[in-house]
Design an enzyme around this catalytic site. Structure first.
Site, mmCIF file in Angstrom:
data_model
loop_
_atom_site.group_PDB
_atom_site.id
_atom_site.type_symbol
_atom_site.label_atom_id
_atom_site.label_comp_id
_atom_site.label_asym_id
_atom_site.label_seq_id
_atom_site.Cartn_x
_atom_site.Cartn_y
_atom_site.Cartn_z
ATOM 1 N N GLY A 7 0.822 -1.206 0.000
ATOM 2 C CA GLY A 7 0.000 0.000 0.000
ATOM 3 C C GLY A 7 0.855 1.254 0.000
ATOM 4 O O GLY A 7 2.088 1.189 0.083
ATOM 5 N N SER A 25 -1.988 -11.583 -2.446
ATOM 6 C CA SER A 25 -2.946 -12.015 -3.466
ATOM 7 C C SER A 25 -2.347 -12.440 -4.800
ATOM 8 O O SER A 25 -3.048 -12.473 -5.797
ATOM 9 C CB SER A 25 -3.961 -10.890 -3.712
ATOM 10 N N THR A 64 -12.170 -14.075 -2.868
ATOM 11 C CA THR A 64 -11.703 -14.155 -4.251
ATOM 12 C C THR A 64 -12.472 -15.216 -5.019
ATOM 13 O O THR A 64 -12.914 -16.217 -4.442
ATOM 14 C CB THR A 64 -10.199 -14.500 -4.309
ATOM 15 N N LEU A 74 -2.487 -6.929 -15.537
ATOM 16 C CA LEU A 74 -2.560 -6.795 -16.988
ATOM 17 C C LEU A 74 -2.988 -5.401 -17.459
ATOM 18 O O LEU A 74 -2.369 -4.826 -18.355
ATOM 19 C CB LEU A 74 -3.501 -7.856 -17.573
ATOM 20 N N ALA A 97 -6.734 -6.901 3.419
ATOM 21 C CA ALA A 97 -5.279 -6.879 3.639
ATOM 22 C C ALA A 97 -4.607 -8.220 3.378
ATOM 23 O O ALA A 97 -3.787 -8.670 4.158
ATOM 24 C CB ALA A 97 -4.997 -6.423 5.075
ATOM 25 N N TYR A 156 -3.305 -19.521 -2.435
ATOM 26 C CA TYR A 156 -4.043 -18.260 -2.304
ATOM 27 C C TYR A 156 -5.536 -18.519 -2.165
ATOM 28 O O TYR A 156 -6.180 -18.056 -1.220
ATOM 29 C CB TYR A 156 -3.757 -17.360 -3.512
ATOM 30 N N PHE A 207 -13.247 -11.528 -9.273
ATOM 31 C CA PHE A 207 -12.034 -11.849 -10.005
ATOM 32 C C PHE A 207 -11.058 -10.686 -9.864
ATOM 33 O O PHE A 207 -10.654 -10.352 -8.767
ATOM 34 C CB PHE A 207 -12.361 -12.165 -11.468
ATOM 35 N N LYS A 218 -8.093 -18.100 1.322
ATOM 36 C CA LYS A 218 -9.307 -17.289 1.368
ATOM 37 C C LYS A 218 -10.518 -18.143 1.757
ATOM 38 O O LYS A 218 -11.373 -17.715 2.541
ATOM 39 C CB LYS A 218 -9.547 -16.629 0.012
#
Length: 203
Positions: free
Chosen positions: A9, A50, A90, A163, A47, A114, A142, A118
């Site tokens: 951050g 990811s 996610t 991307l 937080a 990951y 997503f 989650k």
């Protein structure tokens, strides 16, 4: 009240009207100070680490931050009787779904640390809701992308791995080329279809 360790951050991105605390989600002292010194009604948890690839090469980092640190947060919330929680999860919890359109009822089967980290928190939240009357919302999405409409804040990663910012950097002449990974999907050009949500829609 914003808690951030600034590992990914940026201090400049936090509104000047907010109270900023530089600290760690898994640090009981940092959390205790916040919940003692401020009237907290609800927690919004965004937080997590990811990066899917990194989660495969360094799963300890992901289970430590995404799971263990979140448990420390939840424990502190219970101690201070704060029972409203918004969790940024996610769509990686779904893994490789067998249907084209994913709904909340689609089976979860994450294929990387990951996504598993989650989903673990989602399961913990369900147990907390049952045992401690916690009220919670899980956001499964997503790719979040975009900037605030005034362009005051937007995506800013170092190194940049996302991307859409990479495409924009290329268009601005800041990057020579773009790599799009995957060439064997059942699409016209073999690349995968990517789903995005704009950050303000997510907010």
């Amino acid at each position: 009240v914003v808690l951030d360790n600034l590992s990914t951050g940026h201090r400049w991105a936090i509104d000047e009207k907010a109270v900023f605390v530089e600290g760690n989600l898994g640090n009981e002292k940092d959390l205790e100070s916040i919940f003692t010194n401020h009237k907290i009604d609800a927690v919004m948890h965004f937080a997590a680490n990811s990066l899917v690839g990194e989660s495969v090469t360094d799963p300890l980092k992901y289970y430590q931050n995404n799971v263990a640190a979140t448990l420390t947060l939840l424990q502190t919330m219970m101690k201070h009787n704060v029972k409203k929680f918004i969790f940024s999860s996610t769509a990686a919890t779904y893994g490789i779904p067998s249907v084209d359109i994913i709904t909340e009822d689609t089976a979860t089967n994450p294929i990387n640390p990951y996504g598993r980290s989650k989903l673990m928190i989602e399961q913990i939240l369900a147990d907390f809701a049952s045992a401690y009357d916690m009220e919670y919302v899980v956001l499964r999405y997503f790719n979040a992308a975009g900037a605030y409409e005034t362009a005051e804040i937007g995506e800013c990663h170092d190194p940049e791995t996302h991307l859409i910012p990479i495409i924009l950097q290329h268009l601005l002449g800041e990057r020579e080329n773009i790599s799009v990974f995957g060439s064997d999907y059942d699409t016209e050009d073999g690349t995968c279809i990517r789903d995005y949500i704009h950050v303000t829609d997510l907010a």
